[in-house]
Write a protein that holds these residues in place. Structure first.
Motif, short mmCIF file in Angstrom:
data_model
loop_
_atom_site.label_atom_id
_atom_site.label_comp_id
_atom_site.label_asym_id
_atom_site.label_seq_id
_atom_site.Cartn_x
_atom_site.Cartn_y
_atom_site.Cartn_z
N GLY A 99 0.76 -1.24 0.00
CA GLY A 99 0.00 0.00 0.00
C GLY A 99 0.79 1.29 0.00
N ASP A 100 2.12 1.21 0.12
CA ASP A 100 2.87 2.46 0.21
C ASP A 100 4.24 2.34 -0.46
OD1 ASP A 100 3.31 5.12 0.92
OD2 ASP A 100 4.19 4.57 2.86
N THR A 101 4.24 1.92 -1.69
CA THR A 101 5.49 1.80 -2.43
C THR A 101 6.21 3.14 -2.51
OG1 THR A 101 4.55 0.01 -3.72
CG2 THR A 101 6.52 1.05 -4.60
N ARG A 102 5.47 4.20 -2.77
CA ARG A 102 6.06 5.53 -2.88
C ARG A 102 6.70 5.96 -1.57
NH1 ARG A 102 2.42 10.26 -5.03
NH2 ARG A 102 2.68 9.05 -6.91
N GLY A 103 6.02 5.74 -0.47
CA GLY A 103 6.54 6.13 0.84
C GLY A 103 7.81 5.37 1.20
N ALA A 104 7.81 4.07 0.95
CA ALA A 104 8.99 3.26 1.26
C ALA A 104 10.16 3.66 0.35
CB ALA A 104 8.67 1.77 1.09
N SER A 105 9.88 3.91 -0.93
CA SER A 105 10.92 4.36 -1.86
C SER A 105 11.49 5.70 -1.43
CB SER A 105 10.37 4.48 -3.28
OG SER A 105 9.98 3.24 -3.78
N ASN A 106 10.61 6.63 -1.07
CA ASN A 106 11.06 7.95 -0.64
C ASN A 106 11.89 7.88 0.64
OD1 ASN A 106 9.97 9.27 -2.82
ND2 ASN A 106 8.07 9.81 -1.77
N ALA A 107 11.52 6.96 1.54
CA ALA A 107 12.28 6.81 2.77
C ALA A 107 13.71 6.34 2.47
CB ALA A 107 11.58 5.83 3.71
N LEU A 108 13.84 5.35 1.60
CA LEU A 108 15.18 4.87 1.23
C LEU A 108 15.96 5.96 0.49
CD1 LEU A 108 14.72 1.16 0.05
CD2 LEU A 108 16.06 1.98 1.99
N LEU A 109 15.31 6.62 -0.46
CA LEU A 109 15.99 7.69 -1.21
C LEU A 109 16.39 8.84 -0.29
CD1 LEU A 109 13.92 7.77 -4.51
CD2 LEU A 109 16.32 7.11 -4.24
#
Length: 147
Positions: free
Chosen positions: A93-103
């Motif tokens: 449900g939160d691919t964008r959030g997890a990606s942004n956290a890593l980035l």
């Protein structure tokens, strides 16, 4: 979705859970090789400039939603850069959030390592970081300037 992720170097209890992400995208590495890679990172008492580091993103429920491997490299054109040959995010449900956290983590680390760019490789399971076909990987992915 507003979720706070805990992002940082892989911890001992996360190793096997993190392997599930590596396995899910088809990297040709077995569980023992993954454990060995993480054990090498744990064994270092001090940060080694050109060594690979495993970074995870964990959601508040304790699920590992992202993993990346980063290392410092020197590029003829761009100078010192943070190379990220593995960047995997799996979230229902939160691919964008997890990606942004890593980035966000990578963007915070890069200046500390005096890097002007971050190169995140395209997801190509045949190009595991230890692969002999590194030339093929170098021109694929995204180059992100560090501000």
């Amino acid at each position: 979705m507003a979720v706070g992720y805990s992002v940082g170097p892989v911890k001992h209890p996360q190793v096997d859970k993190t392997y599930r992400l590596i396995e899910a995208v088809g990297y040709d590495v077995d569980l023992q090789a993954w454990r060995d890679l993480c054990a090498t990172a744990f064994a270092r008492k001090w940060p080694t400039p050109y060594a690979e580091e495993v970074v995870t993103a964990e959601n508040p429920l304790g699920y590992i939603t992202g993993v990346c491997i980063m290392r410092l490299v020197h590029n003829k054109t761009y100078g010192r850069m943070l190379d990220v040959p593995v960047f995997v995010v799996i979230s229902a449900g939160d691919t964008r959030g997890a990606s942004n956290a890593l980035l966000g983590y990578l963007m915070a680390v890069a200046p500390n390592k005096h890097c002007g760019f971050i190169r995140v490789a395209a997801l190509e399971p045949a190009n595991w970081p230890g692969s002999t076909d590194m030339g093929r990987r170098n021109d694929r992915g995204i180059l992100i300037p560090v501000q």
